[in-house]
Design a protein around this motif. Structure first.
Motif, PDB file in Angstrom:
ATOM      1  N   LEU A 146     -30.596  67.529  98.805  1.00  0.00           N
ATOM      2  CA  LEU A 146     -30.199  66.546  97.792  1.00  0.00           C
ATOM      3  C   LEU A 146     -28.995  65.689  98.208  1.00  0.00           C
ATOM      4  O   LEU A 146     -28.697  64.690  97.551  1.00  0.00           O
ATOM      5  CB  LEU A 146     -29.883  67.248  96.471  1.00  0.00           C
ATOM      6  CG  LEU A 146     -31.024  68.048  95.836  1.00  0.00           C
ATOM      7  CD1 LEU A 146     -30.555  68.692  94.541  1.00  0.00           C
ATOM      8  CD2 LEU A 146     -32.243  67.194  95.598  1.00  0.00           C
TER       9      LEU A 146
ATOM     10  N   ILE B 278     -29.141  61.793  98.397  1.00  0.00           N
ATOM     11  CA  ILE B 278     -29.461  61.066  97.167  1.00  0.00           C
ATOM     12  C   ILE B 278     -28.223  60.341  96.654  1.00  0.00           C
ATOM     13  O   ILE B 278     -27.125  60.874  96.631  1.00  0.00           O
ATOM     14  CB  ILE B 278     -30.018  62.028  96.094  1.00  0.00           C
ATOM     15  CG1 ILE B 278     -31.360  62.596  96.566  1.00  0.00           C
ATOM     16  CG2 ILE B 278     -30.164  61.318  94.747  1.00  0.00           C
ATOM     17  CD1 ILE B 278     -31.955  63.624  95.634  1.00  0.00           C
ATOM     18  N   ARG B 279     -28.439  59.097  96.234  1.00  0.00           N
ATOM     19  CA  ARG B 279     -27.360  58.279  95.700  1.00  0.00           C
ATOM     20  C   ARG B 279     -27.633  58.011  94.220  1.00  0.00           C
ATOM     21  O   ARG B 279     -28.760  57.769  93.829  1.00  0.00           O
ATOM     22  CB  ARG B 279     -27.239  56.999  96.506  1.00  0.00           C
ATOM     23  CG  ARG B 279     -26.948  57.337  97.995  1.00  0.00           C
ATOM     24  CD  ARG B 279     -26.720  56.166  98.875  1.00  0.00           C
ATOM     25  NE  ARG B 279     -25.582  55.338  98.558  1.00  0.00           N
ATOM     26  CZ  ARG B 279     -24.314  55.618  98.855  1.00  0.00           C
ATOM     27  NH1 ARG B 279     -24.017  56.739  99.444  1.00  0.00           N
ATOM     28  NH2 ARG B 279     -23.352  54.764  98.558  1.00  0.00           N
TER      29      ARG B 279
ATOM     30  N   LEU C 101     -24.663  61.754  95.516  1.00  0.00           N
ATOM     31  CA  LEU C 101     -24.799  62.785  94.487  1.00  0.00           C
ATOM     32  C   LEU C 101     -23.662  63.797  94.562  1.00  0.00           C
ATOM     33  O   LEU C 101     -23.171  64.263  93.530  1.00  0.00           O
ATOM     34  CB  LEU C 101     -26.155  63.487  94.639  1.00  0.00           C
ATOM     35  CG  LEU C 101     -26.481  64.611  93.663  1.00  0.00           C
ATOM     36  CD1 LEU C 101     -26.480  64.094  92.231  1.00  0.00           C
ATOM     37  CD2 LEU C 101     -27.817  65.231  93.995  1.00  0.00           C
TER      38      LEU C 101
ATOM     39  N   ALA D  68     -32.108  59.718  89.544  1.00  0.00           N
ATOM     40  CA  ALA D  68     -31.949  59.568  91.002  1.00  0.00           C
ATOM     41  C   ALA D  68     -32.724  60.651  91.753  1.00  0.00           C
ATOM     42  O   ALA D  68     -33.356  60.382  92.768  1.00  0.00           O
ATOM     43  CB  ALA D  68     -30.475  59.610  91.376  1.00  0.00           C
ATOM     44  N   ILE D  69     -32.682  61.878  91.248  1.00  0.00           N
ATOM     45  CA  ILE D  69     -33.416  62.979  91.898  1.00  0.00           C
ATOM     46  C   ILE D  69     -34.917  62.739  91.785  1.00  0.00           C
ATOM     47  O   ILE D  69     -35.662  62.878  92.761  1.00  0.00           O
ATOM     48  CB  ILE D  69     -33.020  64.338  91.286  1.00  0.00           C
ATOM     49  CG1 ILE D  69     -31.563  64.664  91.625  1.00  0.00           C
ATOM     50  CG2 ILE D  69     -33.958  65.452  91.786  1.00  0.00           C
ATOM     51  CD1 ILE D  69     -30.999  65.855  90.881  1.00  0.00           C
TER      52      ILE D  69
ATOM     53  N   ASP E  53     -36.500  59.894  91.402  1.00  0.00           N
ATOM     54  CA  ASP E  53     -36.917  58.705  92.152  1.00  0.00           C
ATOM     55  C   ASP E  53     -36.582  58.769  93.647  1.00  0.00           C
ATOM     56  O   ASP E  53     -36.741  57.780  94.354  1.00  0.00           O
ATOM     57  CB  ASP E  53     -36.260  57.453  91.557  1.00  0.00           C
ATOM     58  CG  ASP E  53     -36.740  57.176  90.135  1.00  0.00           C
ATOM     59  OD1 ASP E  53     -37.757  57.762  89.727  1.00  0.00           O
ATOM     60  OD2 ASP E  53     -36.081  56.375  89.449  1.00  0.00           O
ATOM     61  N   SER E  54     -36.133  59.926  94.126  1.00  0.00           N
ATOM     62  CA  SER E  54     -35.681  60.042  95.518  1.00  0.00           C
ATOM     63  C   SER E  54     -36.815  60.026  96.536  1.00  0.00           C
ATOM     64  O   SER E  54     -36.568  59.893  97.729  1.00  0.00           O
ATOM     65  CB  SER E  54     -34.884  61.332  95.693  1.00  0.00           C
ATOM     66  OG  SER E  54     -35.737  62.460  95.506  1.00  0.00           O
TER      67      SER E  54
ATOM     68  N   LEU F  10     -38.693  62.591  97.118  1.00  0.00           N
ATOM     69  CA  LEU F  10     -38.855  63.950  97.630  1.00  0.00           C
ATOM     70  C   LEU F  10     -39.918  64.742  96.867  1.00  0.00           C
ATOM     71  O   LEU F  10     -40.193  65.887  97.195  1.00  0.00           O
ATOM     72  CB  LEU F  10     -37.511  64.703  97.563  1.00  0.00           C
ATOM     73  CG  LEU F  10     -36.389  64.140  98.431  1.00  0.00           C
ATOM     74  CD1 LEU F  10     -35.070  64.852  98.122  1.00  0.00           C
ATOM     75  CD2 LEU F  10     -36.739  64.282  99.897  1.00  0.00           C
TER      76      LEU F  10
END
Length: 190
Positions: free
Chosen positions: A40, A43-44, A54, A84-85, A87-88, A90
């Protein structure tokens, strides 16, 4: 001039080691079956009018073998962290519980594992290219020293130094290959 080359050689090794460290950080962000906070870290989050990493708005920890926990420090950015997580890219589906966001890691499919191996190979190739670029610059520098009459570098010295640079490069690329093989094994077996 030999002392200058020794210093130059240390600088080359530092640059190649830096490329390897970058590769290891990129590999840490590649998801395997095990939970890792490094997953993680890239991630921004859009928070406080800026886009921030993050790790600057929360603590990330491992809550179990397939579960990450994100403790958000400020209640006002919890939703932004969750988005953000999600839409990352992942493939993660975070679940919010107050200021704690739980991020379960779904099991990897064979197709996803193959994609991750390809991505790891791309990262490794980019590192090899960077190392070859360092080698190319070093070889040109040594040739410049050889041509420069003031530097008093003989052809024998230049040849020996270019051989040393090539050996350094070969060793660094072997390390990249070993690191890639280890990551591929990790992706396929975890």
């Amino acid at each position: 001039m030999a002392a200058d080359f020794a210093e130059y050689k240390r600088d080359l090794q530092r640059r190649m080691d830096g490329a390897l460290e970058t590769l290891k950080k990129e590999f840490a962000g590649l998801r395997t079956g095990r939970a890792s906070p490094a997953l993680l870290e890239p991630i921004r989050v859009e928070a406080y009018g800026n886009v921030q990493p993050l790790v600057q708005v929360s603590n990330i920890s491992v809550a179990g073998p397939g579960l990450l926990s994100v403790q958000v420090w400020d209640k006002s950015v919890v939703k932004a962290v969750e988005i953000a997580i999600r839409d990352s890219g992942l493939g993660l589906n975070p679940q919010t519980e107050g200021q704690v966001i739980r991020v379960p890691l779904p099991p990897l499919t064979t197709e996803r594992r193959n994609d991750l191996v390809k991505t790891a190979a791309k990262y490794a190739e980019a590192t090899r290219v960077a190392m070859r670029g360092v080698r190319r610059d070093a070889m040109e520098t040594v040739k410049g020293w050889e041509k420069d009459k003031k530097s008093e570098v003989s052809q024998d010295d230049a040849k020996r130094w270019t051989d040393e640079i090539q050996k350094m490069t070969d060793q660094s690329i072997k390390t990249v290959d070993a690191t890639l093989a280890e990551k591929e094994k990790d992706i396929r077996t975890s």
